[in-house]
Scaffold this active site. Structure first.
Site, PDB file in Angstrom:
ATOM      1  N   GLU A   3      -6.227  11.820  -1.244  1.00 29.48           N
ATOM      2  CA  GLU A   3      -4.903  11.872  -0.610  1.00 29.48           C
ATOM      3  C   GLU A   3      -3.921  12.595  -1.538  1.00 29.48           C
ATOM      4  OE1 GLU A   3      -4.561   8.475   2.513  1.00 29.48           O
ATOM      5  OE2 GLU A   3      -3.754   7.787   0.620  1.00 29.48           O
ATOM      6  N   HIS A  29      -4.276   3.110  -4.033  1.00 30.02           N
ATOM      7  CA  HIS A  29      -3.434   3.946  -3.170  1.00 30.02           C
ATOM      8  C   HIS A  29      -2.237   4.455  -3.985  1.00 30.02           C
ATOM      9  CE1 HIS A  29      -0.728   5.233   0.003  1.00 30.02           C
ATOM     10  NE2 HIS A  29      -1.802   5.359   0.753  1.00 30.02           N
ATOM     11  N   ASN A  69      -4.591   2.903   7.601  1.00 38.29           N
ATOM     12  CA  ASN A  69      -3.866   2.125   6.601  1.00 38.29           C
ATOM     13  C   ASN A  69      -2.530   1.753   7.238  1.00 38.29           C
ATOM     14  OD1 ASN A  69      -2.478   1.076   4.475  1.00 38.29           O
ATOM     15  ND2 ASN A  69      -2.432   2.951   3.244  1.00 38.29           N
ATOM     16  N   TRP A  70      -2.424   0.492   7.627  1.00 42.08           N
ATOM     17  CA  TRP A  70      -1.205   0.042   8.321  1.00 42.08           C
ATOM     18  C   TRP A  70      -0.001  -0.095   7.387  1.00 42.08           C
ATOM     19  CZ3 TRP A  70      -2.768  -4.411  12.224  1.00 42.08           C
ATOM     20  CH2 TRP A  70      -3.372  -3.824  13.349  1.00 42.08           C
ATOM     21  N   LYS A  71      -0.262  -0.058   6.077  1.00 48.01           N
ATOM     22  CA  LYS A  71       0.820  -0.260   5.097  1.00 48.01           C
ATOM     23  C   LYS A  71       1.587  -1.541   5.468  1.00 48.01           C
ATOM     24  CE  LYS A  71       0.641   4.626   4.169  1.00 48.01           C
ATOM     25  NZ  LYS A  71       1.279   5.848   3.689  1.00 48.01           N
ATOM     26  N   SER A  79      -0.769  12.804   6.259  1.00 50.82           N
ATOM     27  CA  SER A  79      -0.242  13.427   7.480  1.00 50.82           C
ATOM     28  C   SER A  79      -1.334  13.877   8.454  1.00 50.82           C
ATOM     29  CB  SER A  79       0.700  14.586   7.138  1.00 50.82           C
ATOM     30  OG  SER A  79       1.834  14.093   6.427  1.00 50.82           O
ATOM     31  N   GLY A 111       2.929  10.977   4.351  1.00 57.52           N
ATOM     32  CA  GLY A 111       4.151  10.636   5.071  1.00 57.52           C
ATOM     33  C   GLY A 111       5.181  11.750   5.098  1.00 57.52           C
ATOM     34  N   GLU A 140       0.778   4.699  -3.330  1.00 60.71           N
ATOM     35  CA  GLU A 140       1.980   3.853  -3.267  1.00 60.71           C
ATOM     36  C   GLU A 140       1.853   2.667  -4.220  1.00 60.71           C
ATOM     37  OE1 GLU A 140       2.054   3.411   1.014  1.00 60.71           O
ATOM     38  OE2 GLU A 140       2.506   5.542   1.183  1.00 60.71           O
TER      39      GLU A 140
HETATM   40  O1  LIG Z   1      -1.108   7.140   2.759  1.00 62.76           O
HETATM   41  C1  LIG Z   1      -1.752   7.473   3.739  1.00 62.76           C
HETATM   42  C2  LIG Z   1      -2.941   6.714   4.140  1.00 62.76           C
HETATM   43  O2  LIG Z   1      -3.341   5.844   3.131  1.00 62.76           O
HETATM   44  C3  LIG Z   1      -1.353   8.620   4.574  1.00 62.76           C
HETATM   45  O3  LIG Z   1      -0.217   8.288   5.264  1.00 62.76           O
HETATM   46  P1  LIG Z   1       0.301   9.239   6.450  1.00 62.76           P
HETATM   47  O4  LIG Z   1      -0.908   9.449   7.359  1.00 62.76           O
HETATM   48  O5  LIG Z   1       1.391   8.479   7.107  1.00 62.76           O
HETATM   49  O6  LIG Z   1       0.722  10.517   5.810  1.00 62.76           O
END
Ligand SMILES: O=C(CO)COP(=O)(O)O
Length: 254
Positions: free
Chosen positions: A168, A96, A11-13, A214, A174, A98
């Protein structure tokens, strides 16, 4: 029971410019395992989808991170399911944390997006997860069950089985705090039990359930050793092409 093919999804966000995206795809294309071994997916910002799809190799696939659920309409700044599909994406991240916390996405929105994904033949990667307070008050199962029940409302079994679920824990995203492999596996077993509740055990045994939060090159192997963890959804660490290949290679050995 058929073997569940592992999934590695980056997931590149909101990271990577056009040039950075191209550099990444040239580095990994041709180096990911065959799709019969691992489904390797990059979930990219919508504006980069077409660029990446044009260059995806035989074994890499592209997904989007979000879409609107409506077929079309006056929704400035949004992308429709048909736009995502015709840009060439095969997968869509839905729900997600976020999106839920920063953009007010509700379980109802998640459900409408699930329905839209199947209507447009996009494979949903449905994200569920509890907050730290939920875990500390022993509400994890309750929270996840409710998210799953609402997400799968009106989705029939033939579609549900194609869904990839990503567990998740919000407190692990993160933050550098990973759930221990045992904890992640136990919770994923509960997620699978809920899918069995909704659709029966055969479907529950076929659905792929990923861990996210993470994940790093130094913990992926331990996570993938667990019985019910079918792969990973990875943010930060998967922005590096070398790491992405470590993840897909690890999954090919599961
Ligand atoms: O939100 C995530 C994947 O969708 C996880 O992010 P991280 O791997 O940076 O913790």
């Amino acid at each position: 029971m058929n073997k569940r093919i592992p999934v590695i999804a980056a997931n590149w966000k909101m990271y990577k410019t056009k040039d950075e995206a191209l550099e990444f795809i040239f580095a990994v294309n041709g180096n990911v395992p065959e799709r019969s071994q691992v489904e390797s997916i990059i979930c990219a910002p919508a504006i980069l989808l077409n660029l990446l799809v044009k260059r995806e190799g035989e074994h890499l696939r592209i997904g989007a991170q979000n879409m609107h659920y409506a077929d079309e309409g006056a929704f400035t700044g949004e992308n429709s399911p048909a736009q995502v599909k015709t840009a060439g994406a095969d997968y869509i991240l839905i729900g997600h944390s976020e999106r839920r916390s920063y953009f007010g996405e509700t379980d109802k929105d998640v459900n409408l997006k699930m329905q839209a994904a199947f209507k447009y033949d996009l494979t949903p990667i449905l994200c569920v997860g509890e907050q730290l307070a939920d875990r500390e008050s022993h509400q994890t199962k309750h929270v996840l069950d409710a998210q799953l029940e609402k997400a799968f409302d009106k989705i029939d079994a033939s579609k549900a089985v194609k869904t990839i679920i990503a567990y998740e824990p919000v407190w692990a995203i993160g933050t550098g705090k990973t759930a221990t492999p045992e904890m992640a596996n136990d919770t994923i077993k509960e997620v699978r039990a809920k899918v069995a509740d909704l659709y029966g055990s055969e479907i529950a045994q076929s659905v792929r359930i990923l861990y996210g939060g993470s994940v790093k090159p130094n913990n992926i192997h331990e996570l993938l050793k667990e019985s019910d963890i079918d792969g990973a959804l990875i943010g930060g660490a998967a922005l590096e092409s070398n790491n992405f290949l470590v993840f897909t290679d690890a999954a090919s050995k599961k």
